[in-house]
Scaffold this active site. Structure first.
Site, PDB file in Angstrom:
ATOM      1  N   CYS B  92     -19.762 -34.778  -8.826  1.00 31.36           N
ATOM      2  CA  CYS B  92     -18.858 -33.779  -8.251  1.00 31.36           C
ATOM      3  C   CYS B  92     -19.597 -32.465  -7.961  1.00 31.36           C
ATOM      4  CB  CYS B  92     -17.661 -33.600  -9.187  1.00 31.36           C
ATOM      5  SG  CYS B  92     -16.161 -33.114  -8.328  1.00 31.36           S
ATOM      6  N   ARG B 125      -7.660 -31.047  -0.214  1.00 29.74           N
ATOM      7  CA  ARG B 125      -8.289 -31.458  -1.447  1.00 29.74           C
ATOM      8  C   ARG B 125      -8.165 -32.975  -1.598  1.00 29.74           C
ATOM      9  NH1 ARG B 125     -10.561 -28.392  -5.150  1.00 29.74           N
ATOM     10  NH2 ARG B 125     -10.853 -29.427  -7.150  1.00 29.74           N
ATOM     11  N   HIS B 189     -15.078 -39.273 -11.113  1.00 28.94           N
ATOM     12  CA  HIS B 189     -14.886 -38.992 -12.535  1.00 28.94           C
ATOM     13  C   HIS B 189     -14.338 -40.252 -13.163  1.00 28.94           C
ATOM     14  CE1 HIS B 189     -13.078 -34.966 -10.870  1.00 28.94           C
ATOM     15  NE2 HIS B 189     -14.342 -35.093 -10.543  1.00 28.94           N
TER      16      HIS B 189
END
Lengths: 428, 235
Positions: B92, B125, B189
């Protein structure tokens, strides 16, 4: 000082409901009716729908309902529901208190709580941390309690440092508000900012979770920590203020340095800290600490949390753990007994389960550990890496059957907790 | 190799998404094969050790990401590690740092320039499950993870994504992450290595030169993978 004022010396309360404009009175009435309907039809406790309808009719409803009351707001990532409950109990020494005891902590919930309570002189409201600026503006509180700020719901919550800045900006505009704030949390200390020192009460209740405050929110420098809980920014921007209220040897020490035994039904040092905060807030309303303490002992559960239920010889206790900081606290509260962990990742929980790796589950070694919930497999892999033996059960009922008679601790995140609570017939 | 050294870079700045998990998993999976291993956590005011075998960089918020880039550029340790062909696994925000530039708090920031890529802001997003087929030469099963980022990453010509996206956004809805020599970057993640133990073993193989690592009990990781992949309609 207002701490020493007796209740009888306070100005007479203004009756709020009869003075409401017609539109506001109608809005408040609709809000109450909708909430009652929602409860009657089993859709929930009605706080949100009631408040929402009322605010559609009168957008200033919250401000109008707040007018004339002495209000405390309680906000933070963790402990706000319990602290609100304790504070409402302590302020109850003085008279009736309106409060959002169902955890509906956004403006719709506040509106509903105040409308439902009718004409009370006092109100203690739990406030979602994102909404604190808006609710300060609408309710002009007497006291704001700032508990802590840490990571929560990574997929949608604001960054921790941004939240601290949001609070700081909000308090800047209201220097007359008295702030009761956690000296142990650098994020909270930053949020209090340049508030007038005479309008700040610092408390220290210990803080296990520190992983969101390694970096100074003011300058990006390192926060250095001593083993006694002290901390300071290496660049000198921020340091731990001297707390007026604190815990020592299992007692609550008040601003005058007097140590009080505070017998509670709720477990853990964390709840003793919540009690200390509540007593510090109540003191600002003129509640003598010795008078407030017995009220706290009457709180047996908070929206089902900590409730104990006997089922087939198992004494089941429910603990809510929503984020890494509150998991650490739950391990502290739980007895050394069989423990069921349940994890979901539905909308209210946050969708990302990565935080499981921010929690060290090793305190559970040596206990019988069971895992369940939508995301039990995430938990299983985490426990395997943490070298905590466990078994997987499909349902809560299977978990009850899998443990011997006696204590069963249940630690669950938000919707997993609600699911189990529903299975236990909505214990309150 | 005497002892495998796993370096976690700047946990004080970049550890928002359970990034400790990737370190714990590598450590445990090495020890389970009898490979001596240790972990080193390096704070952002400390110097990066020169002789790490695997460097891990995690996710973080905008401010810490920008600080981490400045400090890593000044430190130079990660550049030396890359030149020595150490293994680097970045997630990330940490992944974006590997490129020439990224955006934080609305400003363009200089990255480390270790890989020919750059990142900018996407239209929205990207939040949700992420899945994809890993580059076939790596011989790994599908990638599964959870993504949450506002950036989009553009790979230079000749730089390969780690995976082809089948669910989610990754770099740009087509490619996800990067694979450049012994450097891997990803938006996943979960943490990524919890959901993708084969990826953890790939890093261990690169770092140790052991082509054949003893198989481990994958009962729970297998069930987790099956569940997450089924959730996005894959088997």
């Amino acid at each position: 000082m207002s701490d020493d004022r007796k209740p009888t010396e306070l100005p007479a309360p203004r009756a709020s409901t009869p003075r409401l404009p017609l539109r506001t009175a109608l809005a408040a009435q609709v809000s109450r009716t909708a909430a009652a309907l929602s409860r009657a039809t089993g859709r929930g406790d009605g706080s949100v729908i009631g408040g929402r309808l009322g605010m559609m009719i009168d957008p200033d409803l919250l401000a109008r309902l707040a007018d004339g009351r002495e209000i405390a707001l309680v906000s933070g990532t963790n402990g706000k529901t319990t602290t609100t409950r304790f504070t409402a109990a302590a302020v109850g020494v003085l008279g009736d208190v309106a409060t959002n005891s169902f955890g509906a902590n956004m403006p719709t919930g506040h509106t509903s709580a105040l409308a439902r309570a009718g004409d009370t002189r006092y109100a203690v409201l739990e406030v979602d941390e994102h909404y604190l600026p808006q609710v300060i503006k609408a309710t002009l509180p007497k006291v704001v309690a700032l508990l802590n700020l840490s990571r929560d719901q990574l997929d949608r919550a604001k960054e921790v440092a941004m939240m601290a800045q949001l609070w700081r900006d909000a308090l800047d505009a209201y220097p007359a508000v008295h702030v009761v704030a956690n000296a142990d949390d650098p994020m909270v200390v930053y949020a209090v900012g340049d508030h007038p020192p005479a309008r700040i009460t610092w408390f220290s209740a210990g803080q296990r979770w520190q992983d969101d405050s390694h970096v100074c929110p003011a300058c990006g420098g390192h926060i250095e920590r001593w083993s006694d809980g002290g901390w300071f920014c290496g660049n000198g921007d921020l340091r731990r203020p001297e707390p007026q209220w604190r815990l020592a040897d299992g007692k609550v020490v008040d601003a005058d340095g007097v140590a009080h035994e505070v017998p509670l039904q709720l477990p853990g040092t964390v709840n003793l800290g919540n009690a200390a905060t509540a007593l510090a807030v109540a003191a600002r309303f003129g509640v003598r600490t010795a008078d407030g303490i017995p009220r706290l002992a009457t709180v047996a559960s908070v929206a089902g949390r900590y409730a104990q239920v006997d089922r087939d010889g198992r004494l089941i206790r429910l603990l809510l753990a929503k984020n890494p900081a509150s998991w650490l606290e739950a391990f502290d509260m739980a007895d050394d007994a069989p423990t069921l962990l349940s994890i979901n990742a539905r909308d209210p929980d946050g969708l990302d389960t990565s935080w499981l790796y921010d929690v060290d589950f090793s305190p559970l070694r040596g206990r019988q550990v069971l895992v369940t919930g939508d995301r039990a497999m995430d938990l299983a892999v985490r426990l395997e890496i943490n070298e905590v033996p466990f078994s997987h059960v499909r349902t809560f009922g299977d978990a009850v059957a899998a443990v011997p008679p006696g204590r069963l601790e249940v630690i669950a995140n938000y919707t997993a907790f609600q699911d189990i609570r529903a299975e236990l017939d909505r214990v309150v | 190799m005497s002892e495998l050294t796993i370096v976690w870079v700047y946990p004080d700045l970049l550890s928002t998404y359970g990034d400790r998990g990737n370190m714990l998993i590598l450590h445990r999976r090495a020890l389970a094969r009898g490979i001596p291993a240790r972990t080193v956590e390096v704070r952002s005011d400390e110097k990066l050790p020169a002789h790490g075998d695997i460097y891990l960089i995690g996710g973080g918020e905008d401010g810490p990401q920008a600080s981490a880039a400045e400090r890593l550029i000044a430190d130079g340790g990660l550049h030396r590690a890359a030149a020595d062909r150490a293994v680097i696994f970045a997630v990330c925000a940490g992944y974006q740092l590997l490129g020439s530039s990224f955006f934080a708090k609305g400003e363009k920031c200089a990255g480390l320039g270790l890989v020919d890529l750059h990142s900018d802001r996407g239209p929205s997003r990207a939040v949700g499950e992420l899945a994809g087929d890993i580059a076939p030469e790596l011989g790994l099963p599908p990638l599964t993870g959870f993504e949450n980022h506002g950036g989009r990453t553009h790979l230079g010509a000749g730089v390969r994504p780690l995976a082809t996206v089948t669910t989610g956004v990754g770099n740009d809805s087509v490619g996800e992450g990067v694979w450049a020599g012994t450097i891997l970057g990803t938006y996943a993640h979960g943490p990524a290595l919890a959901r993708n133990p084969a990826l953890a073993d790939l890093l261990l193989r690169w770092a140790t030169g052991e082509e054949n690592l003893a198989p481990l009990d994958e009962t729970w990781t297998g069930r987790l993978r099956a569940e997450r992949l089924a959730a996005v309609g894959r088997s």
